[in-house]
Design a protein around this motif. Sequence first.
Motif, PDB file in Angstrom:
ATOM      1  N   PHE A  37       0.835  -1.203   0.000  1.00 47.52           N
ATOM      2  CA  PHE A  37       0.000   0.000   0.000  1.00 47.52           C
ATOM      3  C   PHE A  37       0.870   1.253   0.000  1.00 47.52           C
ATOM      4  O   PHE A  37       1.843   1.351   0.750  1.00 47.52           O
ATOM      5  N   GLU A  41      -3.168   4.939  -0.228  1.00 47.23           N
ATOM      6  CA  GLU A  41      -4.011   3.776  -0.518  1.00 47.23           C
ATOM      7  C   GLU A  41      -4.522   3.148   0.775  1.00 47.23           C
ATOM      8  O   GLU A  41      -3.964   3.350   1.859  1.00 47.23           O
ATOM      9  N   ARG A  42      -5.577   2.353   0.636  1.00 46.38           N
ATOM     10  CA  ARG A  42      -6.114   1.630   1.784  1.00 46.38           C
ATOM     11  C   ARG A  42      -6.798   0.357   1.302  1.00 46.38           C
ATOM     12  O   ARG A  42      -7.198   0.268   0.135  1.00 46.38           O
ATOM     13  N   THR A  53     -10.879   3.077  10.783  1.00 48.00           N
ATOM     14  CA  THR A  53      -9.428   3.005  10.633  1.00 48.00           C
ATOM     15  C   THR A  53      -8.758   3.906  11.661  1.00 48.00           C
ATOM     16  O   THR A  53      -9.150   5.065  11.821  1.00 48.00           O
ATOM     17  N   SER A  55      -5.106   5.475  12.524  1.00 49.69           N
ATOM     18  CA  SER A  55      -3.812   5.694  11.878  1.00 49.69           C
ATOM     19  C   SER A  55      -2.766   6.173  12.880  1.00 49.69           C
ATOM     20  O   SER A  55      -3.054   7.024  13.728  1.00 49.69           O
ATOM     21  N   PHE A  96      -1.159  -2.200   7.013  1.00 54.08           N
ATOM     22  CA  PHE A  96      -2.509  -2.286   7.577  1.00 54.08           C
ATOM     23  C   PHE A  96      -2.653  -3.596   8.345  1.00 54.08           C
ATOM     24  O   PHE A  96      -2.139  -4.640   7.927  1.00 54.08           O
ATOM     25  N   ARG A 111      -3.747   1.345  10.847  1.00 55.56           N
ATOM     26  CA  ARG A 111      -2.835   1.770   9.781  1.00 55.56           C
ATOM     27  C   ARG A 111      -1.552   2.268  10.434  1.00 55.56           C
ATOM     28  O   ARG A 111      -1.539   3.290  11.114  1.00 55.56           O
TER      29      ARG A 111
END
Length: 258
Positions: A37, A41-42, A53, A55, A96, A111
């Motif tokens: 990634f 991007e995810r 999510t 982070s 991730f 993330r």
Amino acid sequence: MARPPVPGSVVVPNWHESAEGKEYLACILRKNRRRVFGLLERPVLPPPVSIDTASYKIFVSGKRGVGKTALVAKLAGLEVPVVHHETTGIQTTVVFWPAKLQASSRVVMFRFEFWDCGESALKKFDHMLPACMENTDAFLFLFSFTDRASFEDLPGQLARIAGEAPGVVRMVIGSKFDQYMHTDVPERDLTAFRQAWELPLLRVKSVPGRRLADGRTLDGRAGLADVAHILNGLAEQLWHQDQVAAGLLPNPPESAPE
């Protein structure tokens, strides 16, 4: 900073091995290979699945040659460099990791943005370290089981970070654990370190990852199993720290290192 939680008290430790966990892992795998990634991007989950999510920025610290770049490569499912080459600048890698919370049974997609910088670059360019430390949520301190000096350097690193970023999660990882026949760090020293600093201390092997039937491609699912304890540990520490910062959990007084 908040005292580290008891391992397994925040996220379900072996959830990634369950049928439900494997469904979520499918979004970071493609035909048993790890997906790579970029920063923007995810993972794409099936339409009915809703997931939050969380982070975090993580700075990987340690002496030259302890395996910082190799560790990040293993966490991301990439090939581990066979020959050591010092990182010339700042290298960022996104990983991730889905995890299930113990308290709510909710699944969260973590993330992790790992920042890795070579020791020479940190010493040569004054702006490198501030850039790595800015808005950092966690520090991974690495030492090598085959390099006694890297272990003895840990207290100095930890003391500096405690002064500059007192509220940041800190974890210690011993690399090259598979080379136990050549270890320079006996178990009694690890026990004394844990008692003095009260920090999570995990271990990682330096052997190349397992491969698929073609003999060339890394087995993404097997690679995740090899590093799940580190990814779960990070998720646990960071989520717990956020809960304490939000006032949702009490913050017990931290013991000073001996």
